[in-house]
Design an enzyme around this catalytic site. Sequence first.
Site, mmCIF file in Angstrom:
data_model
loop_
_atom_site.group_PDB
_atom_site.id
_atom_site.type_symbol
_atom_site.label_atom_id
_atom_site.label_comp_id
_atom_site.label_asym_id
_atom_site.label_seq_id
_atom_site.Cartn_x
_atom_site.Cartn_y
_atom_site.Cartn_z
ATOM 1 N N LYS A 158 0.863 -1.191 0.000
ATOM 2 C CA LYS A 158 0.000 0.000 0.000
ATOM 3 C C LYS A 158 0.897 1.238 0.000
ATOM 4 C CE LYS A 158 -4.099 0.463 2.033
ATOM 5 N NZ LYS A 158 -5.166 0.389 1.023
ATOM 6 N N ILE A 159 1.364 1.542 -1.202
ATOM 7 C CA ILE A 159 2.275 2.666 -1.423
ATOM 8 C C ILE A 159 1.419 3.816 -1.951
ATOM 9 C CG2 ILE A 159 4.135 3.475 -2.926
ATOM 10 C CD1 ILE A 159 5.130 0.535 -3.004
#
Length: 328
Positions: free
Chosen positions: A157-158
Site C-alpha cells: 500500500k504505497i
Amino acid sequence: MAAPWVWKDGEVIPLAEANIPIATHSLHYGAAVFEGIRCYDTEWGPAIFRLPEHLQRLFYSASVFHITIPYTAEQLTEAVWRVILENGTKNGIWNWYIRPIVYVDSGLGLKQDYRTRKISTAIILESWEKSNNSRGASVQISRWRRIPPQSTDVEAKIAGNYANSELAIQDALAQGYDNAILLDLRGFVAEGTGENIFVVRRGIFLTPPRGTILSGITRDTILTFLHDQGFTTREEALERGELFSSHEIFSCGTAAEVTPIVRIDGAIIGAGIEGPFTIMVKKRYDQIVHGRDDRYRDRWLTFIPLPREEHGYESIEEETAVPNSKMS
Ligand code: PMP
C-alpha cells in the site's frame, strides 16, 4: 470527517496541529505507505478487525520502499488504541476508520534521495456512518489498466500506487458512475480502485488470483469463511466478458466492506439488484467484524482494553486484554 485527535510520532495532538511542511518528500514523490483499518463496536467494547495483518502489511509496504518504521508492531498497536480512546465514541458507537501513514518528512531541498530524511508516522481516524449500499453500485470498466507488478509492488500500500486508482475513480465519477474496475495489461479483471472483486456463477465464488492485485485482507476473510461454510471458491483469471455473464458481482475491502455491483458500463448484472449470495456474504461479514461469530472472534478481533470506570461492557477474557500503553 477526521476525528479531533491524531497520533503523530508518539504523541496525541489536535488535528489542526497535525500538519506537514509543503516540501514534504512524500507529497511530491508518492513515497509514503499507509493502511486502512476498521474499529467496530461490539458487545465487548471497541475491537479492531485483523489489526496484526494490517500492521504486517504496513511493515511490508515500508520494506519495499527501504523505509524503516521507527516503531514496533506492539508500539503501533498501543498507538492505535490510544488515539481511539482519546477520540472516544461518536454518538456512543465505537466505529472508526483508522489510517496509519508513514511518510518521508521534509528535509534539505527537494532531492529524491531520502536516505537521511526523517520518517514520520501518524494515525488519523475518521468516523464513518454505516453505509446502506444495498442499492448496488454502478461501475465503469476503466480505460486505465492496473499497474503491472513489473512496474511497482501491487501488494504494497504505497501512496504512489494510488495515482492509478485515482485516475480510474475520478474518471468514473466524472461520468456518473460510482466506481471503476481495472483490467490488467493482459485484459483480465484485476480489481476495483480500492477493492477486490468477486463474481458468483451458479453458486460458485470466483475472484482474480494474486499477481496483478492487492490481495486484500477482506478478500482473504471472505475466502476463509466461505470455505469454512463449505462453499466452492476459486481464484482464477476472469475475462472482461465473464463479468457480464455472471449472476452476481460484489466488491470488498476494509472501506467498502461488501458492496454489490449491479451495473457495469450501463449493462445490468444478473437481476440488476443485490443478489442472495451477496446478501449472505454481507451478513456474515457484518457478524464477524462485530464479534458476533465465536469462530473468528478471538482469531480476528483485537479488543481495546477500556479504562475500568468507563465501560459497562462484559469483561474480555484475560488473554485478549492487553496491557495499558507504556508510551508517553
Ligand atoms: N485493492 C486495492 C487497490 C486497495 O486499495 C484495497 C484497500 N486496501 C483493496 C484491494 C482491499 O484490501 P483490504 O481488504 O485489505 O482493505
